[in-house]
Design a protein around this motif. Structure first.
Motif, PDB file in Angstrom:
ATOM      1  N   ARG A  34       0.823  -1.212   0.000  1.00 29.65           N
ATOM      2  CA  ARG A  34       0.000   0.000   0.000  1.00 29.65           C
ATOM      3  C   ARG A  34       0.862   1.268   0.000  1.00 29.65           C
ATOM      4  N   GLU A  35       1.959   1.228   0.735  1.00 26.94           N
ATOM      5  CA  GLU A  35       2.895   2.346   0.752  1.00 26.94           C
ATOM      6  C   GLU A  35       4.207   1.902   0.113  1.00 26.94           C
ATOM      7  N   PHE A  36       4.789   2.768  -0.686  1.00 25.03           N
ATOM      8  CA  PHE A  36       6.044   2.415  -1.347  1.00 25.03           C
ATOM      9  C   PHE A  36       6.793   3.681  -1.730  1.00 25.03           C
ATOM     10  N   ASP A  37       8.059   3.505  -2.100  1.00 25.16           N
ATOM     11  CA  ASP A  37       8.907   4.639  -2.484  1.00 25.16           C
ATOM     12  C   ASP A  37       9.296   4.540  -3.945  1.00 25.16           C
ATOM     13  N   ILE A  38       9.246   5.662  -4.601  1.00 27.03           N
ATOM     14  CA  ILE A  38       9.640   5.732  -6.014  1.00 27.03           C
ATOM     15  C   ILE A  38      10.762   6.754  -6.172  1.00 27.03           C
ATOM     16  N   ALA A  39      11.742   6.412  -6.973  1.00 22.56           N
ATOM     17  CA  ALA A  39      12.802   7.356  -7.351  1.00 22.56           C
ATOM     18  C   ALA A  39      12.666   7.603  -8.852  1.00 22.56           C
ATOM     19  N   GLU A  40      12.812   8.854  -9.254  1.00 20.29           N
ATOM     20  CA  GLU A  40      12.647   9.158 -10.675  1.00 20.29           C
ATOM     21  C   GLU A  40      13.479  10.364 -11.066  1.00 20.29           C
ATOM     22  N   ILE A  41      13.689  10.470 -12.360  1.00 20.18           N
ATOM     23  CA  ILE A  41      14.385  11.615 -12.945  1.00 20.18           C
ATOM     24  C   ILE A  41      13.484  12.212 -14.023  1.00 20.18           C
ATOM     25  N   GLU A  42      13.286  13.497 -13.963  1.00 19.45           N
ATOM     26  CA  GLU A  42      12.606  14.205 -15.048  1.00 19.45           C
ATOM     27  C   GLU A  42      13.709  14.877 -15.863  1.00 19.45           C
ATOM     28  N   TYR A  43      13.938  14.358 -17.057  1.00 21.85           N
ATOM     29  CA  TYR A  43      15.045  14.841 -17.887  1.00 21.85           C
ATOM     30  C   TYR A  43      14.458  15.623 -19.060  1.00 21.85           C
ATOM     31  N   PHE A  44      14.742  16.926 -19.070  1.00 16.80           N
ATOM     32  CA  PHE A  44      14.150  17.840 -20.053  1.00 16.80           C
ATOM     33  C   PHE A  44      15.061  17.990 -21.266  1.00 16.80           C
ATOM     34  N   VAL A  45      14.478  17.802 -22.434  1.00 19.36           N
ATOM     35  CA  VAL A  45      15.256  17.852 -23.675  1.00 19.36           C
ATOM     36  C   VAL A  45      14.510  18.668 -24.733  1.00 19.36           C
ATOM     37  N   LYS A  46      15.241  19.050 -25.724  1.00 18.37           N
ATOM     38  CA  LYS A  46      14.655  19.770 -26.854  1.00 18.37           C
ATOM     39  C   LYS A  46      13.850  18.805 -27.724  1.00 18.37           C
ATOM     40  N   PRO A  47      12.643  19.198 -28.147  1.00 16.41           N
ATOM     41  CA  PRO A  47      11.876  18.338 -29.058  1.00 16.41           C
ATOM     42  C   PRO A  47      12.713  17.981 -30.291  1.00 16.41           C
ATOM     43  N   GLY A  48      12.675  16.721 -30.663  1.00 14.86           N
ATOM     44  CA  GLY A  48      13.500  16.251 -31.773  1.00 14.86           C
ATOM     45  C   GLY A  48      14.749  15.539 -31.289  1.00 14.86           C
ATOM     46  N   GLU A  49      15.141  15.824 -30.039  1.00 11.87           N
ATOM     47  CA  GLU A  49      16.293  15.146 -29.443  1.00 11.87           C
ATOM     48  C   GLU A  49      15.855  14.128 -28.389  1.00 11.87           C
ATOM     49  N   ASP A  50      14.551  13.948 -28.287  1.00 12.13           N
ATOM     50  CA  ASP A  50      14.003  13.079 -27.245  1.00 12.13           C
ATOM     51  C   ASP A  50      14.284  11.599 -27.492  1.00 12.13           C
ATOM     52  N   GLN A 134      20.103  29.745 -27.722  1.00 10.60           N
ATOM     53  CA  GLN A 134      21.039  29.246 -28.720  1.00 10.60           C
ATOM     54  C   GLN A 134      20.398  29.073 -30.096  1.00 10.60           C
ATOM     55  N   ALA A 135      19.077  29.075 -30.133  1.00 11.52           N
ATOM     56  CA  ALA A 135      18.389  28.924 -31.422  1.00 11.52           C
ATOM     57  C   ALA A 135      18.510  30.210 -32.232  1.00 11.52           C
ATOM     58  N   ASN A 136      18.615  30.038 -33.526  1.00  9.58           N
ATOM     59  CA  ASN A 136      18.770  31.197 -34.421  1.00  9.58           C
ATOM     60  C   ASN A 136      17.580  32.143 -34.323  1.00  9.58           C
ATOM     61  N   ASN A 137      16.382  31.568 -34.200  1.00 14.23           N
ATOM     62  CA  ASN A 137      15.185  32.413 -34.154  1.00 14.23           C
ATOM     63  C   ASN A 137      14.749  32.741 -32.724  1.00 14.23           C
ATOM     64  N   LYS A 138      15.582  32.362 -31.731  1.00  9.63           N
ATOM     65  CA  LYS A 138      15.300  32.657 -30.324  1.00  9.63           C
ATOM     66  C   LYS A 138      13.876  32.247 -29.939  1.00  9.63           C
ATOM     67  N   ASN A 139      13.468  31.054 -30.328  1.00  9.27           N
ATOM     68  CA  ASN A 139      12.081  30.651 -30.116  1.00  9.27           C
ATOM     69  C   ASN A 139      11.850  30.058 -28.725  1.00  9.27           C
ATOM     70  N   LYS A 140      10.576  29.998 -28.338  1.00 12.34           N
ATOM     71  CA  LYS A 140      10.175  29.397 -27.071  1.00 12.34           C
ATOM     72  C   LYS A 140       9.358  28.139 -27.369  1.00 12.34           C
ATOM     73  N   TYR A 141       9.574  27.097 -26.535  1.00  6.48           N
ATOM     74  CA  TYR A 141       8.852  25.842 -26.750  1.00  6.48           C
ATOM     75  C   TYR A 141       8.789  25.070 -25.436  1.00  6.48           C
ATOM     76  N   PHE A 142       7.878  24.121 -25.388  1.00 11.46           N
ATOM     77  CA  PHE A 142       7.778  23.229 -24.247  1.00 11.46           C
ATOM     78  C   PHE A 142       8.797  22.092 -24.401  1.00 11.46           C
ATOM     79  N   PRO A 143       9.694  21.927 -23.446  1.00 18.94           N
ATOM     80  CA  PRO A 143      10.625  20.798 -23.526  1.00 18.94           C
ATOM     81  C   PRO A 143       9.891  19.468 -23.424  1.00 18.94           C
ATOM     82  N   TYR A 144      10.487  18.438 -24.020  1.00 28.14           N
ATOM     83  CA  TYR A 144      10.010  17.084 -23.848  1.00 28.14           C
ATOM     84  C   TYR A 144      10.637  16.524 -22.567  1.00 28.14           C
ATOM     85  N   VAL A 145       9.968  15.544 -21.966  1.00 28.84           N
ATOM     86  CA  VAL A 145      10.451  14.936 -20.722  1.00 28.84           C
ATOM     87  C   VAL A 145      10.702  13.440 -20.929  1.00 28.84           C
ATOM     88  N   ILE A 146      11.930  13.031 -20.633  1.00 27.39           N
ATOM     89  CA  ILE A 146      12.270  11.609 -20.550  1.00 27.39           C
ATOM     90  C   ILE A 146      12.293  11.255 -19.068  1.00 27.39           C
TER      91      ILE A 146
END
Length: 291
Positions: A34-50, A134-146
């Motif tokens: 019923r009770e347990f422990d989870i360890a995780e990593i939220e790794y944020f990457v640029k879309p297309g590099e996921d 670092q992007a040429n067009n200085k754009n904003k986007y939502f990172p993907y999460v692994i």
């Protein structure tokens, strides 16, 4: 986190915490509670590099378990089919372990795309997009999460199962057949609760006891140690084998003459003499530490 730490993609946030579920399966010990422990990593990457990041984390996550001592033949990957994928997942792979009750999930890696951040942004009204300088067009986007995750209790259970050995007849040669069974917990030294045990050869010899306690006091500043003087030396070796202690240090009469001790290896049972002045350094080298 990204703004205060001035981080650039890719980066990750690791966490461990208590979770709860409304079901238990008592037949499989601590596998599902019923009770347990989870360890995780939220790794944020640029879309297309996921996809590249996903493969790298899958390899690293599996290697992590191998480095802890789990046997390769007891691990396998299970790719989720498209129909079994969670609605937010682009790809999910479970790392399964061969428990006594069968193959079951130990950990997993999921490509959660931009689902989490985009949904948070939608319902909170906050702009959670990443500004890519670092992007040429200085754009904003939502990172993907692994997201690599693992269950702490499940990993502990797997390590205990993998390390538990029963040696019929014991591990010493005898002239008579015996039905005795010796138990050894062959844990990776890095996760063994007790790293080293200090044992005077004879409890009745106060010189050996005094020297052993002196060595114990010096070593416990560096490692989790245990001092034991009760019973025969063979029985004490066995006690340490049962709890997974990698090395036993025996203080004998030669110690009083040349200030050397015997180090016994749990798995190979090999013994060698080591000078007391380099004992901590020697054990540290076994553990990959610089002392």
């Amino acid at each position: 986190v990204q703004e205060t730490q001035r981080l650039k993609l890719p980066f990750g946030i690791a966490q461990i915490g208590r979770c709860f579920r409304n079901e238990i399966t008592t037949g499989n010990f601590t596998f599902r509670s019923r009770e347990f422990d989870i360890a995780e990593i939220e790794y944020f990457v640029k879309p297309g590099e996921d996809e590249k990041a996903f493969e790298e984390w899958l390899e690293a996550w599996e290697q992590f378990f191998l480095d802890l001592g789990l046997k390769k033949e007891n691990l396998r990957r299970k790719e989720h089919s498209k129909k079994d994928l969670a609605h937010y997942s682009k790809r999910t792979v479970d790392i399964e372990y061969k428990f006594p009750f069968g193959w079951a999930e130990l950990a997993g890696v999921a490509n959660r795309t931009d689902y989490d951040l985009s949904r948070h942004a939608k319902f909170s009204g906050e702009d959670l997009r990443y500004f890519d300088e670092q992007a040429n067009n200085k754009n904003k986007y939502f990172p993907y999460v692994i997201e690599p995750t693992l269950g702490i209790e499940r990993l502990l259970l797997a390590l205990l199962i993998d390390g538990y050995l029963e040696v019929k007849g014991g591990r010493t040669k005898t002239t008579k057949a015996t039905k005795e069974v010796e138990v050894v917990l062959s844990l990776n030294p890095r996760i063994a609760p007790i790293k080293v045990a200090i044992l005077p050869l004879l409890k009745s010899d106060r010189r050996l006891v005094s020297k052993a306690r002196e060595i114990y006091k010096s070593l416990k500043n560096h490692f989790m140690c245990q001092y034991d003087e009760s019973g025969s030396i063979g029985r004490r070796y066995r006690r340490q084998d049962e709890i997974g202690t990698p090395w036993c240090v025996t203080v004998d009469h030669q110690t009083l003459e040349d200030d050397t001790v015997t180090i016994r290896d749990r798995d190979t049972m090999e013994q060698k003499r080591v000078e007391v002045k380099i004992l901590a350094k020697t054990i540290g080298e076994y553990l990959g530490m610089n002392l």
